[in-house]
Design a protein around this motif. Sequence first.
Motif, short mmCIF file in Angstrom:
data_model
loop_
_atom_site.label_atom_id
_atom_site.label_comp_id
_atom_site.label_asym_id
_atom_site.label_seq_id
_atom_site.Cartn_x
_atom_site.Cartn_y
_atom_site.Cartn_z
N ARG C 78 0.83 -1.21 0.00
CA ARG C 78 0.00 0.00 0.00
C ARG C 78 0.86 1.26 0.00
O ARG C 78 0.56 2.24 0.66
N ARG C 204 4.84 -12.84 2.60
CA ARG C 204 3.41 -12.76 2.91
C ARG C 204 3.11 -11.54 3.76
O ARG C 204 2.04 -10.94 3.67
N GLU C 205 4.07 -11.22 4.63
CA GLU C 205 3.84 -10.08 5.52
C GLU C 205 3.69 -8.78 4.73
O GLU C 205 2.98 -7.87 5.14
N TYR C 207 2.11 -8.52 1.94
CA TYR C 207 0.69 -8.48 1.59
C TYR C 207 -0.15 -8.07 2.79
O TYR C 207 -1.10 -7.30 2.68
N ALA C 208 0.20 -8.62 3.94
CA ALA C 208 -0.57 -8.31 5.15
C ALA C 208 -0.51 -6.81 5.44
O ALA C 208 -1.53 -6.18 5.73
N GLY C 210 -0.02 -4.39 3.36
CA GLY C 210 -0.81 -3.65 2.39
C GLY C 210 -2.30 -3.82 2.62
O GLY C 210 -3.09 -2.91 2.38
N SER C 211 -2.67 -4.97 3.12
CA SER C 211 -4.08 -5.24 3.32
C SER C 211 -4.62 -4.46 4.50
O SER C 211 -5.74 -3.94 4.45
N SER C 212 -3.86 -4.37 5.56
CA SER C 212 -4.27 -3.57 6.71
C SER C 212 -3.07 -3.28 7.60
O SER C 212 -2.64 -4.13 8.38
N ILE C 275 -3.77 -0.78 -6.48
CA ILE C 275 -3.03 0.38 -6.02
C ILE C 275 -3.29 0.59 -4.52
O ILE C 275 -2.55 1.26 -3.82
N GLY C 277 -3.15 -1.73 -2.38
CA GLY C 277 -2.35 -2.67 -1.63
C GLY C 277 -3.00 -4.00 -1.34
O GLY C 277 -4.20 -4.18 -1.51
N GLY C 278 -2.18 -4.94 -0.93
CA GLY C 278 -2.69 -6.20 -0.42
C GLY C 278 -2.96 -7.29 -1.43
O GLY C 278 -3.02 -8.45 -1.07
N THR C 279 -3.18 -6.92 -2.68
CA THR C 279 -3.45 -7.98 -3.66
C THR C 279 -2.61 -7.80 -4.92
O THR C 279 -2.10 -6.73 -5.20
N PHE D 100 -6.79 -8.98 7.87
CA PHE D 100 -6.28 -8.54 6.58
C PHE D 100 -7.33 -8.91 5.53
O PHE D 100 -7.45 -10.08 5.18
N PRO D 101 -8.09 -7.93 5.06
CA PRO D 101 -9.22 -8.28 4.21
C PRO D 101 -8.84 -9.03 2.94
O PRO D 101 -9.63 -9.83 2.45
N ASP D 102 -7.65 -8.78 2.43
CA ASP D 102 -7.29 -9.40 1.15
C ASP D 102 -6.74 -10.80 1.29
O ASP D 102 -6.60 -11.51 0.32
N LEU D 103 -6.41 -11.16 2.50
CA LEU D 103 -5.77 -12.46 2.67
C LEU D 103 -6.78 -13.51 3.10
O LEU D 103 -7.83 -13.21 3.65
N GLU D 107 -4.38 -17.53 6.19
CA GLU D 107 -3.23 -16.63 6.32
C GLU D 107 -3.44 -15.63 7.43
O GLU D 107 -2.50 -15.26 8.14
N MET D 111 -0.52 -15.54 10.09
CA MET D 111 0.42 -14.55 9.58
C MET D 111 1.62 -14.38 10.51
O MET D 111 1.47 -14.17 11.70
#
Lengths: 333, 337, 341, 512
Positions: C78, C204-205, C207-208, C210-212, C275, C277-279, D100-103, D107, D111
């Motif tokens: 993100r 993976r972190e 992604y985490a 970026g996701s939140s 854009i 983040g997260g995916t 984490f909404p996307d995961l 995960e 995490m």
Amino acid sequence: SGTTKDSVKNDDKPAASGQKANPDAPLKKGLKLAFLPKQINNPYEQIVDNAGIAAAKEFASSGKEVGPSDAKASSQVSYINTLTQQRQNAILIAANDPNAVCGPLKQAMKQNIKVVAYDSDTAKDCRQIFINQASSEQIGRTQIQHIAQQLHYKGQIAILSATQNATNQNTWISYMKDELKKPAYKNMKLVKVAYGDDDDQKSFQETQGLLKAYPKLKGIISPTTVGIAAAARYISASSYKGKVVVNGLGTPNQMRKYVKDGTVAQFALWDPKKLGKLASYAAAALASGQITGAEGEKFKAGDLGDYTVGKDGEVILGPPTVFDKSNIDRFNF
Amino acid sequence: MTTLTKYVRWDTVVTVLLVAVFLAGAGSTDGFADTSNLSAALDDTAEIALIALPMTLLVVAGQVDLSVASMLGLSSALAGALWDAGWTFELIVPVCLLVGAAGGVLNGWLVTRIGLPSLAVTIGTLTLYRGLASVVLGDKAVADFPDAYAKWAAYTRTVPGTFVPYPVALFIVLAVITAVVLHCTGFGRSLFAIGAQEDAAYFAGIRVKRVKIALFAVSGLVASFAGIVYTLRYGSARADNGIGLELTVIASVLLGGVDFDGGKGTLGGAVAGVLLIGLLGNLLTLNDVSNEVQVIVTGLLLIASVLTPRVISAVSARRATSDRPPDQTRIERPSTS
Amino acid sequence: MTTTLDKPLPAPDSARSLLDTVFRARELSIGGALVLLILCTWLTNHGFLDDQGIKDLLLNSSILVLLAVGQSVVVITRNIDLSVGSVTGLTAFACGHFVSGTDHSALTVVLLGLGLGVVCGLVSGALVSFGRVPALVVTLGMLYVVQGLDHAWAHGEQINAVNVPDGVLSLGTGSVLGIPYLPLISAAVLAGTAYYLRSYRSGRELYAIGSSPEAARLAGIPVRRRILGAYAFSGAVAGFAGALWLARFGTVVADAANGWELTVVSAVVVGGVAITGGTGAVWGAALGALLLTTIGSALVVLKVDSFWQQAITGVLLLAAITTDRIVQVRTTSALRKRSRR
Amino acid sequence: MTQSDPGAGPAPVLALEDVSKSFGAVRALQDVSLHLFAGEAHALAGENGAGKSTLIKTLAGVHRPDSGRILLDGEPAEFHGPAGARDAGVAVIYQEPTLFPDLSIAENIFMGRQPRRSLRRIDRRAVLEATAALMRRLGVALDPERPARGLSIADQQIVEIAKALSFDARVLIMDEPTAALTGSEAARLFSVVEALRGEGAAVLFISHRLEEMFRLCRRVTILRDGRLVATELLEELTEDDLVRRMVGRDLGELYPKQPAALGETALSVSRLTREGVFRDISFDVRRGEIVALAGLVGAGRSEVVQAVFGVDRADAGEVTVNGRKLPPGSPTAAMDAGIALVPEDRRQRGLVMEMSIERNIGLTGLGSLGRAGLIRRTLETARAADWAVRLQLKYGRLGDSVGVLSGGNQQKVVLAKWLATEPGVLIVDEPTRGIDVGTKAEVHRLLSGLAAEGLAVLMVSSDLPEVLGMADRVLVMREGRLVAEIPRTGATEESVMAAAAGRGSTEEDAAA
Ligand SMILES: Nc1ncnc2c1ncn2[C@@H]1O[C@H](COP(=O)(O)OP(=O)(O)OP(=O)(O)O)[C@@H](O)[C@H]1O
Ligand SMILES: Nc1ncnc2c1ncn2[C@@H]1O[C@H](COP(=O)(O)OP(=O)(O)OP(=O)(O)O)[C@@H](O)[C@H]1O
Ligand SMILES: [Mg+2]
Ligand SMILES: [Mg+2]
């Protein structure tokens, strides 16, 4: 009954009026000349300007170079305004857009600042003198003549230009097209004008595209230093090497490798140092009152010799140099 | 937190900086404070300033429009092409504005109906509108615009009694209107809500989509108007007019303390940001500071604009409770997603 | 764990397999568009896919692919890195300046580029992660700073191919088994990054985060260190790209890769990396980069009028992200209808 | 201060001693001590804003205490951030889900702690299997591979619980884990927690549902205004004792339902359908009536009221307010017709967290806060101040951002924001979720007072006593359909639950 193109007459009075030239006036000392190139980090413009600044020292004046790092007319305008504010004696400009820089240049001339366009002209009434590297017509026509000789007056050619709006290139291209109308070139065909935007990668890619799209393409004219280098580089490393002729305008340093490895047989350019020097002297002559920019006036440009102001205030440096294997090592710019 | 952060906000800092630059310039540099110089310098920022107004609204609402410079170019090219084709200027202007608004609506539509992020959409339309400009005008340059209009855009003609050129005067009027809309009306309040928490705004009955489309439409409209101003001011219509201007606009707005994440910022700050970049550039140029250095200064200012408030709040937090690291105090701040 | 309350569970519905397809489809739609474009162009002009043609396509896109991979790692957290174009330009020039007229090896140049890039990345990353300031503003600032430094340093100087050692140039022109080095390098970086992001905790972190970001911190993820790492990587990749730029083009002026930041971001976005983040996957971004460059080449080969090229590129770009989004929305709503429990 | 520690027993696993914590001027905790013992469940009670969540975040390493110490196994410990606490075996379920909404769910749970195989690579299969095992243990049918986005609040809470369980933690801390759960899910959670406790874990539990505390915990620590009131054995307390200590005064009746004269139909919903979510929902709400919409989590209640309000677009059916049909999908039209919706997710949908209290309250009345579209600040402040008093909001300044309020006080702001629109039909989705007993009674009194004045109230609630206590009529939803309508007289826990779960077990129906 609104305002249309035809209903208005923007009365263009020649700018070089009022004063009388005094051909015998000595060159003033301590003049402040400011070079405003299209873009400060353009290597070619650097050579021109540095030569001009060096020349200013010859007549005990000072020169400086200012300008934008993007080749935009709007950025040049702010520079013109500040140069006017700084009361320079002359502004020498390679215009990014012949019209956009006009207003402020006229403003500068009103304040008795002399304006010399070099390399790329402004509209005629916005400067006193234009130092043309070579006559535009000559550049355009000779490029066709040269490539025609290389191709034995046969085959498809394409042009790889700079941006769609590049003033110089567009003028030259129009003369090239005109030249091609002559019967001698009846077996030659201009298939496409492509634009590399003076960007290495884009020019490179456009070259590839041209060769793919027109398998029978025999020659590429690139009247811009970035374009010709990119085209030569692509061809030198591809299977088209030796089959497609590249010609145009480029600097010897950029092109040396491709002339040596046989990708490019010849290309042309004027000596940018002389261009800068001539511009410098012309500006000094204007500022000293030797000339006003009227046709027929004469001035001396140091060791470059005498020059005469031509029609529309144009001063022509001279024919471009053609570089090939035999002479390229004598040049370093 | 404490008084320091409460009263020292970045937009005030920018305004102070602006005044400081002005005073320093007037004191140190010949010609800087001349009315002719100021007129020219202000006039030079006219388009950026105009576009910055709707851009501020957009950024506050958590959106961004990167296509503005292309729209400026398209409007300019269109004006040139139509002028060349013999249209009357009085007709050209509304047509250009209409095209601008339509382009803005397209942006807004893609953002709200399709649900794409505005950054992505407007990178796309940035290419598209610039491309259309080149379709419309090609490699031509149209220059012979009517003096009757051109002179209104030039910096040499100012509002009587002042050194303010007309485009800038127009900008000032619009800025005041925009400021009132943003800070004193329900519409403005809803922009902050949308920028900070879109879902909550929607659940509060704010017509989020409609508001966004309206913002993009205004942004397109103003950009196309700026295109006309640009064309007249430079007396030149070309397809590449104003290329790359979008980043300058955004940099100015962000420099003024408008939060790119949405929900925070003031119009005054944004205007100060625009003027600061404009005047500082002028001052540095007058002092023969090279363009490269100016670019660096702009970058550093931009970084400072976001870093300084953080540093101030960290320092004041540390002062409030001596041993607590600053970040711990911020932890509870909800993050905008 | 002994406290299991074993109760028969309802059989998992088809949501899972559907989900798989969705996520694959996101990149597939871009891949499909790419294939379609290449196919159409090839049908009009067979030369488009001859030896030279394929080589050109790969060569043209390899630097953009590289930059897109670096950028997506940042975007996944993100954040955004707008300074990549400037950094590439700076390193290309710096490397050129350094090796001009010497006989340094390609390795030295690459290391120099990487080093310089990492430094730039670390500066941006430190500002973003430790300064906790919005990435877009900081990296826009860095764009200007780096560009200014680069231009001030170069000031019209030009690196010419003649002066660049052959060893360096051969990195740009050489090939193994007919495949040029550059695309091979990009593919290797791509594969490595993709595998890392998929199979390592720290990947993976990202992604985490970026996701939140909030949840990430509560989960004990070293958020700042990871973001710093992402920027360092993006910087390194940009520096690497700069070195390769020199190797490929030989001629370098100060504004190499000028304005590329938006192209890189478009490639990433077109490739399905959100854009927000997260995916997204790096190879999606790579496909996006490939698509963008291919559009450019294809339009020339299709003899599209130069004046129309950019407009068409714009339309295709919008079409790509729009279809991607529509496919995504459709499948999510299909998912919603099926996955009620 | 009473301190009824089991004297010379083993050292507490985790303890706070004389901990203070301030946020600027707000003193959230003052000299609070708390001891958690292995194998014991400990409750934390207090009004909204008493400092419970702050205490938990301090234990979890999110906040560093201004003074005082944290003891781990009797040794002073300093946690450097949440990771430190986690590594020490402290698992936390925060008040607000932090997913984490996307995961994927799997995960989310693992995490940063994924099982690994050679070369430190993540072992995906192990992750999935472990998640599936956790889900089985919790008795829920969530697909480990589905992304967390779109999970209902309750499902999110379940994932949080699974996350905490996956630690095999020595200390399990739960901040209102049941707030979003219905009885049966809560019961399931309790049996799992009970089992963990049996294995020797220390448990710290927060809930505003007193009966849950009595059921699960042995001791309770009571906080009031950031200060420790007492730590007591729960078996020695009655509910009233507990409430008195929390609130500091006696409390009136918990469900003060006043009888109200029913007027004509205010809200009428007919055959409302949203594909795949709910189908053929028809009901009326009359003036002065409180209608409860009950059902298991995920039955689709929230979605129905969202469609009624227009934030979701219904695929078919219509909504009529006072005889006028509402255009579909337009919250603005619904508001104009006099509907208000207090959404269940206050963080995302109820409030703009960064905005001030007064601006949040003003957000629903942007048109009415002044003339000609201009906002009068004084009016806005007055309105907010008025509601803050009426709802007994606990705050510093009205200009503070709502993000710093305690969960319960945030909920009050959402209520204020909607009551300020003076609606004719008030829809409340889980209106007292996370609200303390005192305030809950306040909210109930408010709702019933409003109903008595002729307001039509539609209330979605998972809190069965609340439903039974407040509603004139109970509508029960199951699997997106309206399955029962039970008048106040016939509504009992059994009748509502039977309708909500269907005749057989839930699982069978879901599989069908
Ligand atoms: N980050 C913060 N900044 C400022 N004040 C805060 C912050 N976090 C909590 N507070 C304040 O500290 C006090 C205690 O809040 P806390 O969240 O611990 O209450 P709580 O007991 O959990 O209440 P609830 O039952 O409503 O969840 C409140 O007055 C709250 O406003
Ligand atoms: N924002 C959302 N996006 C996608 N799906 C959702 C969303 N919110 C809820 N759902 C799904 O829709 C279904 C119905 O949820 P809803 O929240 O309406 O149920 P409910 O009866 O109100 O239960 P709850 O007590 O959780 O509010 C659930 O399976 C949930 O997973
Ligand atoms: Mg709490
Ligand atoms: Mg619900």
